[in-house]
Design an enzyme around this catalytic site. Structure first.
Site, PDB file in Angstrom:
ATOM      1  N   ARG A 123      45.643 -34.146  13.223  1.00 33.88           N
ATOM      2  CA  ARG A 123      44.251 -33.906  13.648  1.00 33.88           C
ATOM      3  C   ARG A 123      44.136 -33.467  15.107  1.00 33.88           C
ATOM      4  O   ARG A 123      43.082 -33.602  15.729  1.00 33.88           O
ATOM      5  CB  ARG A 123      43.381 -35.138  13.384  1.00 33.88           C
ATOM      6  CG  ARG A 123      43.281 -35.516  11.911  1.00 33.88           C
ATOM      7  CD  ARG A 123      42.321 -36.673  11.681  1.00 33.88           C
ATOM      8  NE  ARG A 123      42.202 -36.948  10.263  1.00 33.88           N
ATOM      9  CZ  ARG A 123      43.001 -37.762   9.568  1.00 33.88           C
ATOM     10  NH1 ARG A 123      43.983 -38.390  10.200  1.00 33.88           N
ATOM     11  NH2 ARG A 123      42.819 -37.947   8.288  1.00 33.88           N
ATOM     12  N   LYS A 144      39.970 -20.078  20.424  1.00 33.87           N
ATOM     13  CA  LYS A 144      39.828 -19.678  19.023  1.00 33.87           C
ATOM     14  C   LYS A 144      41.221 -19.590  18.403  1.00 33.87           C
ATOM     15  O   LYS A 144      42.064 -18.829  18.874  1.00 33.87           O
ATOM     16  CB  LYS A 144      39.135 -18.322  18.907  1.00 33.87           C
ATOM     17  CG  LYS A 144      37.626 -18.363  19.019  1.00 33.87           C
ATOM     18  CD  LYS A 144      37.061 -16.993  18.689  1.00 33.87           C
ATOM     19  CE  LYS A 144      35.554 -16.993  18.672  1.00 33.87           C
ATOM     20  NZ  LYS A 144      35.018 -15.659  18.305  1.00 33.87           N
ATOM     21  N   GLU A 186      41.263  -4.644  24.804  1.00 29.95           N
ATOM     22  CA  GLU A 186      40.509  -5.868  25.080  1.00 29.95           C
ATOM     23  C   GLU A 186      40.216  -6.018  26.566  1.00 29.95           C
ATOM     24  O   GLU A 186      39.234  -6.652  26.957  1.00 29.95           O
ATOM     25  CB  GLU A 186      41.269  -7.090  24.551  1.00 29.95           C
ATOM     26  CG  GLU A 186      41.408  -7.153  23.034  1.00 29.95           C
ATOM     27  CD  GLU A 186      40.173  -7.689  22.329  1.00 29.95           C
ATOM     28  OE1 GLU A 186      39.107  -7.788  22.974  1.00 29.95           O
ATOM     29  OE2 GLU A 186      40.273  -8.007  21.132  1.00 29.95           O
ATOM     30  N   LYS A 228      36.109 -13.511  30.489  1.00 30.39           N
ATOM     31  CA  LYS A 228      36.110 -14.316  29.271  1.00 30.39           C
ATOM     32  C   LYS A 228      35.937 -15.795  29.587  1.00 30.39           C
ATOM     33  O   LYS A 228      35.223 -16.505  28.879  1.00 30.39           O
ATOM     34  CB  LYS A 228      37.395 -14.097  28.473  1.00 30.39           C
ATOM     35  CG  LYS A 228      37.386 -14.878  27.167  1.00 30.39           C
ATOM     36  CD  LYS A 228      38.366 -14.395  26.150  1.00 30.39           C
ATOM     37  CE  LYS A 228      38.147 -15.113  24.824  1.00 30.39           C
ATOM     38  NZ  LYS A 228      39.098 -14.660  23.778  1.00 30.39           N
ATOM     39  N   GLU A 238      30.536 -20.489  20.414  1.00 28.97           N
ATOM     40  CA  GLU A 238      29.898 -19.257  19.956  1.00 28.97           C
ATOM     41  C   GLU A 238      28.565 -19.516  19.258  1.00 28.97           C
ATOM     42  O   GLU A 238      28.298 -19.033  18.160  1.00 28.97           O
ATOM     43  CB  GLU A 238      30.840 -18.481  19.037  1.00 28.97           C
ATOM     44  CG  GLU A 238      30.467 -16.992  18.941  1.00 28.97           C
ATOM     45  CD  GLU A 238      31.531 -16.158  18.241  1.00 28.97           C
ATOM     46  OE1 GLU A 238      31.180 -15.481  17.276  1.00 28.97           O
ATOM     47  OE2 GLU A 238      32.697 -16.182  18.674  1.00 28.97           O
ATOM     48  N   ARG A 242      28.591 -16.216  23.640  1.00 28.62           N
ATOM     49  CA  ARG A 242      30.003 -15.912  23.412  1.00 28.62           C
ATOM     50  C   ARG A 242      30.182 -14.810  22.366  1.00 28.62           C
ATOM     51  O   ARG A 242      31.208 -14.115  22.366  1.00 28.62           O
ATOM     52  CB  ARG A 242      30.760 -17.172  22.986  1.00 28.62           C
ATOM     53  CG  ARG A 242      32.244 -16.895  22.760  1.00 28.62           C
ATOM     54  CD  ARG A 242      33.075 -18.148  22.617  1.00 28.62           C
ATOM     55  NE  ARG A 242      34.473 -17.798  22.336  1.00 28.62           N
ATOM     56  CZ  ARG A 242      35.477 -18.651  22.382  1.00 28.62           C
ATOM     57  NH1 ARG A 242      35.268 -19.919  22.704  1.00 28.62           N
ATOM     58  NH2 ARG A 242      36.712 -18.250  22.117  1.00 28.62           N
ATOM     59  N   ASN A 246      32.651 -10.192  20.871  1.00 24.19           N
ATOM     60  CA  ASN A 246      33.013  -9.542  19.607  1.00 24.19           C
ATOM     61  C   ASN A 246      32.647  -8.062  19.574  1.00 24.19           C
ATOM     62  O   ASN A 246      32.631  -7.459  18.488  1.00 24.19           O
ATOM     63  CB  ASN A 246      32.335 -10.264  18.435  1.00 24.19           C
ATOM     64  CG  ASN A 246      32.867 -11.670  18.233  1.00 24.19           C
ATOM     65  OD1 ASN A 246      34.056 -11.914  18.352  1.00 24.19           O
ATOM     66  ND2 ASN A 246      31.968 -12.593  17.942  1.00 24.19           N
ATOM     67  N   HIS A 249      34.310  -5.730  17.036  1.00 26.16           N
ATOM     68  CA  HIS A 249      35.107  -6.522  16.103  1.00 26.16           C
ATOM     69  C   HIS A 249      34.584  -6.503  14.667  1.00 26.16           C
ATOM     70  O   HIS A 249      35.361  -6.708  13.732  1.00 26.16           O
ATOM     71  CB  HIS A 249      35.229  -7.965  16.606  1.00 26.16           C
ATOM     72  CG  HIS A 249      36.184  -8.117  17.741  1.00 26.16           C
ATOM     73  ND1 HIS A 249      36.040  -7.447  18.936  1.00 26.16           N
ATOM     74  CD2 HIS A 249      37.330  -8.844  17.867  1.00 26.16           C
ATOM     75  CE1 HIS A 249      37.029  -7.768  19.754  1.00 26.16           C
ATOM     76  NE2 HIS A 249      37.823  -8.612  19.127  1.00 26.16           N
ATOM     77  N   HIS A 253      37.624  -5.520  12.581  1.00 25.02           N
ATOM     78  CA  HIS A 253      38.245  -6.441  11.635  1.00 25.02           C
ATOM     79  C   HIS A 253      38.245  -5.868  10.226  1.00 25.02           C
ATOM     80  O   HIS A 253      39.199  -6.085   9.461  1.00 25.02           O
ATOM     81  CB  HIS A 253      37.505  -7.783  11.655  1.00 25.02           C
ATOM     82  CG  HIS A 253      37.870  -8.650  12.820  1.00 25.02           C
ATOM     83  ND1 HIS A 253      37.235  -9.840  13.084  1.00 25.02           N
ATOM     84  CD2 HIS A 253      38.814  -8.512  13.788  1.00 25.02           C
ATOM     85  CE1 HIS A 253      37.758 -10.397  14.160  1.00 25.02           C
ATOM     86  NE2 HIS A 253      38.720  -9.601  14.608  1.00 25.02           N
ATOM     87  N   HIS A 266      45.732  -4.439  16.410  1.00 23.95           N
ATOM     88  CA  HIS A 266      44.407  -5.038  16.606  1.00 23.95           C
ATOM     89  C   HIS A 266      43.576  -4.270  17.628  1.00 23.95           C
ATOM     90  O   HIS A 266      42.421  -3.927  17.371  1.00 23.95           O
ATOM     91  CB  HIS A 266      44.562  -6.494  17.051  1.00 23.95           C
ATOM     92  CG  HIS A 266      43.257  -7.166  17.366  1.00 23.95           C
ATOM     93  ND1 HIS A 266      42.326  -7.489  16.400  1.00 23.95           N
ATOM     94  CD2 HIS A 266      42.719  -7.560  18.552  1.00 23.95           C
ATOM     95  CE1 HIS A 266      41.285  -8.064  16.968  1.00 23.95           C
ATOM     96  NE2 HIS A 266      41.495  -8.116  18.271  1.00 23.95           N
TER      97      HIS A 266
END
Length: 367
Positions: A123, A144, A186, A228, A238, A242, A246, A249, A253, A266
């Site tokens: 955990r 993330k 990026e 960032k 987010e 935030r 993206n 993206h 994606h 990417h």
């Protein structure tokens, strides 16, 4: 050495950027409070391991740590539940405990996968990011972590902050040209969303960045990480601002998913997506100069801004429907209002997105 602090209260952590920093890893682990009695797990990939893993393991052992390593195949395909299970098996076999840490040494794939392992093993145990690509300046900051599902990228994951980010610029020297350009996508993205001057600086210094000029690259990575870090510090999970990170993206994606995570890198997919977001901005009444400047910036960094004809609209739309930014039957896009300023636009009609896809396939200016 350049140092940036990600301010998240008790989860705050430093980002160290400079040359020769991997040789400090043992000392940094001690400073971060990881006891030598608890084993460490290094996760890296088949391209990075031969260059840096032996020295990293030796450095950690010299400080008294027991070290286990897991080397995954390089590439996006390793960000899978199957590879996640394999790394978990290594962690359990190595006897990692609640005071242990997972060290992610590699690019974004390694960082995302290793971070998800750290977030879910017992955990949650310690996690350190040791990025070795330009692209990872983005993915290693902000917490993330995730693996991919065949239907959608990063759908299975968590928010889990590292204890620190150690960014050794010497590891970038062996990057192929295509990986350099991909990573710079990026970098310039951070300028496009929040820093107009930095975005234009990236275009003006594109040659130096592509050549890995130490001064230019150090500044660019520091500025990108700082932007960032500020955004993440204001919206860790987010819930609002935030989401502007993206930019590009939603389309990007989808391009990766349709291509099977192997056709475009990417950053290349995100570059096409950012060009698409600028086209969408024009459809929504923004100045067409935003698109023209965006494309010139991306092109200067050796990035694609067009979509191959074989990418079908229906496939891309279906992939977008599985994206985390698809809510209540509508798509949400980050849309530029100007270079250095963006808005979160919800309820984007499918017909507009289809028109953007069609325009991305055209040669020459869409105007």
């Amino acid at each position: 050495m350049r140092t940036i602090q990600v301010e998240l209260g008790e989860r705050s952590y430093p980002i160290f950027i400079g040359s020769g920093l991997l040789s400090q890893i043992g000392d940094r682990c001690v400073e971060a409070g990881f006891p030598v009695r608890s084993p460490l797990l290094v996760v890296t990939d088949s391209e990075v391991a031969p260059r840096y893993l032996p020295a990293l393991e030796e450095n950690l052992r010299s400080k008294g740590y027991t070290v286990a390593s897991h080397v995954i195949p390089a590439g996006e395909a390793s960000k899978s539940l199957q590879v996640y299970e394999e790394v978990m098996t290594t962690a359990i076999s190595a006897g990692l405990d609640r005071s242990s840490a997972v060290l992610a040494m590699g690019g974004g794939v390694v960082g995302d996968l290793a971070g998800f392992v750290a977030a879910t093993y017992m955990r949650g145990i310690g996690f350190l990011q040791l990025p070795t690509t330009i692209l990872a300046h983005d993915s290693s900051v902000g917490g993330k972590v995730a693996v991919n599902h065949p239907l959608a990228k990063n759908m299975i994951g968590a928010f889990y902050q590292p204890s620190l980010v150690l960014y050794d610029l010497d590891t970038l020297a062996t990057l192929p040209a295509r990986q350099i350009s991909s990573g710079l996508a990026e970098v310039v993205k951070h300028g496009l969303i929040l820093d107009k001057d930095f975005a234009y600086w990236c275009r003006e210094h594109a040659g130096e960045l592509l050549a890995l000029d130490a001064e230019a690259l150090g500044y660019a990575l520091e500025r990108g990480c700082a932007i960032k870090a500020d955004v993440v510090g204001n919206d860790e999970r987010e819930q609002g601002q935030r989401a502007i990170l993206n930019l590009g993206h939603t389309i990007g994606h989808a391009i990766e998913a349709v291509g099977g995570y192997g056709v475009f890198l990417h950053g290349e997919a995100i570059a096409i997506g950012m060009a698409g977001s600028a086209l969408l901005a024009a459809q929504l009444g923004r100045d067409t100069a935003i698109y023209e400047d965006t494309v010139s910036m991306l092109s200067a960094l050796g990035l694609p801004t067009r979509l191959p004809a074989e990418y079908g609209e229906d496939e891309l739309i279906e992939a977008m429907m599985h994206d985390k930014k698809f809510k209540e039957g509508k798509m949400t896009f980050i849309v530029p209002d100007a270079i250095g300023a963006v808005s979160i636009v919800g309820n984007v009609e499918e017909s507009l997105v289809r028109e953007v896809i069609a325009q991305l396939k055209k040669e020459g200016s869409p105007w």
